[in-house]
Write an enzyme that holds these catalytic residues in place. Structure first.
Site, mmCIF file in Angstrom:
data_model
loop_
_atom_site.group_PDB
_atom_site.id
_atom_site.type_symbol
_atom_site.label_atom_id
_atom_site.label_comp_id
_atom_site.label_asym_id
_atom_site.label_seq_id
_atom_site.Cartn_x
_atom_site.Cartn_y
_atom_site.Cartn_z
ATOM 1 N N THR A 67 -2.115 1.283 -1.696
ATOM 2 C CA THR A 67 -0.913 1.493 -1.692
ATOM 3 C C THR A 67 -1.427 3.715 -1.574
ATOM 4 O O THR A 67 -2.172 4.228 -2.490
ATOM 5 C CB THR A 67 -0.297 2.220 -2.566
ATOM 6 O OG1 THR A 67 0.447 0.798 -2.900
ATOM 7 C CG2 THR A 67 1.031 3.203 -2.717
ATOM 8 N N PHE B 173 -0.096 7.334 -1.944
ATOM 9 C CA PHE B 173 0.708 8.511 -2.539
ATOM 10 C C PHE B 173 0.745 9.250 -1.414
ATOM 11 O O PHE B 173 -0.357 10.376 -1.652
ATOM 12 C CB PHE B 173 0.350 8.347 -3.601
ATOM 13 C CG PHE B 173 0.845 7.038 -5.504
ATOM 14 C CD1 PHE B 173 1.797 6.592 -4.887
ATOM 15 C CD2 PHE B 173 0.047 5.994 -4.857
ATOM 16 C CE1 PHE B 173 2.156 5.641 -5.831
ATOM 17 C CE2 PHE B 173 0.344 4.947 -5.426
ATOM 18 C CZ PHE B 173 0.785 4.879 -5.748
#
Ligand code: ISJ
Length: 362
Positions: A264, A266
């Site tokens: 992921t 960010f």
């Protein structure tokens, strides 16, 4: 036998002790110098931001380059200096960091890797609250997920960027390894599995293979699900291992995400503008008038000016007219001549145009 081992180790351990004393002495010199930097910043510009992401990126990149043939690892250099810088920055002025909590979330992990641990954490109940805390100045900065390698865009974050005043000053991609956890570390007596919808989607295949009939309960965050599991033995949670440690849960299974390389990305948000670091990218949002060929025309300024696009994402504009907002990342800083020219041309033709920020690449 044991005695001779101790004897053989003694000079090496003495050597390490001496090296640590030297490192400590140097760290103290560095800390004092950072305090001096803070005083100079304040003298020349009372409201100057203490956090300088471009400088931090340059410091770490330079050391990784210097350490190319070193025994100490490249990730080690990054991790150690992220913490050294965190302490030094904290001596200039404390930094409050907002992120989706509670404790043990992936957002917290990304935030701590990026800003280091010498910060004031502000775990928030939702992404909306993270943005609000940063806008209101309750937090200096925040960390929000924008994209997962399995599930794609984190839509709520993209929507929040649209109407927010926050700017992006950094990016951090972390591996996401989901674990199934419960109070007793088994599934005996467990009646439901809870996690954030993103995590549930990333473990879809595994869940349907292993627990096809189990009730699935969406949660506000994975660490919130972990907190729930800590209070209720009939609930198992999907979250990261740090959440299991924090909430004192037993692991039932690890690495249950469908894609082994699940990651992921960010973004670090705040109210600061970031100067060029030498290796930067720029994030922006634009909307095009609803007519044939509009998207093609819109992105042509990038090609004309030799600007590389590294991401192109769309979100419905919610007008009910099949209009879209486009989220684009390009290589380079907005102050680079070719990037500035391309952005200017794009802006002229856009129905909506907003630069989220230029910031150092990871
Ligand atoms: C010391 C400074 O302030 C902060 C701390 C840094 C560090 O410890 O290296 C780098 C950049 C700033 O975020 C500076 O601006 O140089």
């Amino acid at each position: 036998m044991d005695n001779s081992l101790q004897e053989a180790l003694k000079p090496l351990r003495d050597k390490i002790d001496q090296i640590d004393r030297d490192i400590l002495e140097l760290l103290n010199q560095r800390a004092q110098t950072a305090i001096d930097v803070g005083a100079v910043k304040h003298k020349f510009q009372a409201d100057s931001a203490v956090l300088k992401p471009e400088r931090e990126a340059q410091v770490i990149r330079r050391l990784q380059e210097l350490n190319r043939y070193g025994t100490f690892t490249e990730t080690g250099v990054r991790a150690v200096w992220a913490e050294i810088i965190s302490v030094c920055r904290g001596l200039e002025k404390g930094l409050t960091v907002a992120y989706l909590g509670p404790e043990g979330s992936y957002s917290e992990q990304a935030a701590m890797e990026f800003y280091g641990h010498s910060v004031q954490p502000l775990p928030c109940p939702s992404f909306d609250e993270v943005f609000r805390a940063v806008e209101a100045g309750q937090a200096d900065v925040g960390m929000v997920p924008v994209e997962n390698s399995t599930e794609g865009a984190v839509n709520r974050t993209l929507d929040l960027f649209l109407n927010s005043t926050v700017k992006v000053h950094g990016v951090r991609s972390i591996p996401i390894r989901h674990c199934l956890m419960s109070l007793h570390g088994t599934m005996d007596g467990v009646k439901s599995i809870s996690a954030h919808p993103q995590a549930l989607a990333q473990c879809q295949k595994w869940l349907s293979q292993h627990y096809p009939t189990m009730e699935i309960v969406p949660a506000a965050s994975n660490s919130e699900a972990a907190r729930h599991a800590a209070q209720d033995e009939t609930v198992a949670a999907i979250a990261g291992e740090t959440a299991a440690v924090f909430w004192n849960l037993g692991l039932v299974a690890s690495g249950i995400q469908d894609d082994a390389n699940n990651k992921t990305r960010f973004l670090a948000i705040g109210n600061i503008e970031t100067a060029p670091s030498g290796r930067d990218q720029t994030s922006l949002i634009f909307a095009v008038p609803n007519r044939v060929g509009a998207v093609y025309e819109m992105i042509s300024p990038f090609a004309r000016n030799g600007v590389s696009m590294t991401r192109f994402e769309s979100r419905p504009a919610r007008t009910g007219q099949w209009e879209y907002y486009f989220y684009v990342d390009v290589l380079g800083h907005r102050s680079d001549e070719n990037v500035a020219r391309a952005l200017d041309e794009l802006k002229q033709q856009s129905a909506f145009f907003k630069i989220l920020g230029s910031y150092p690449m990871q």
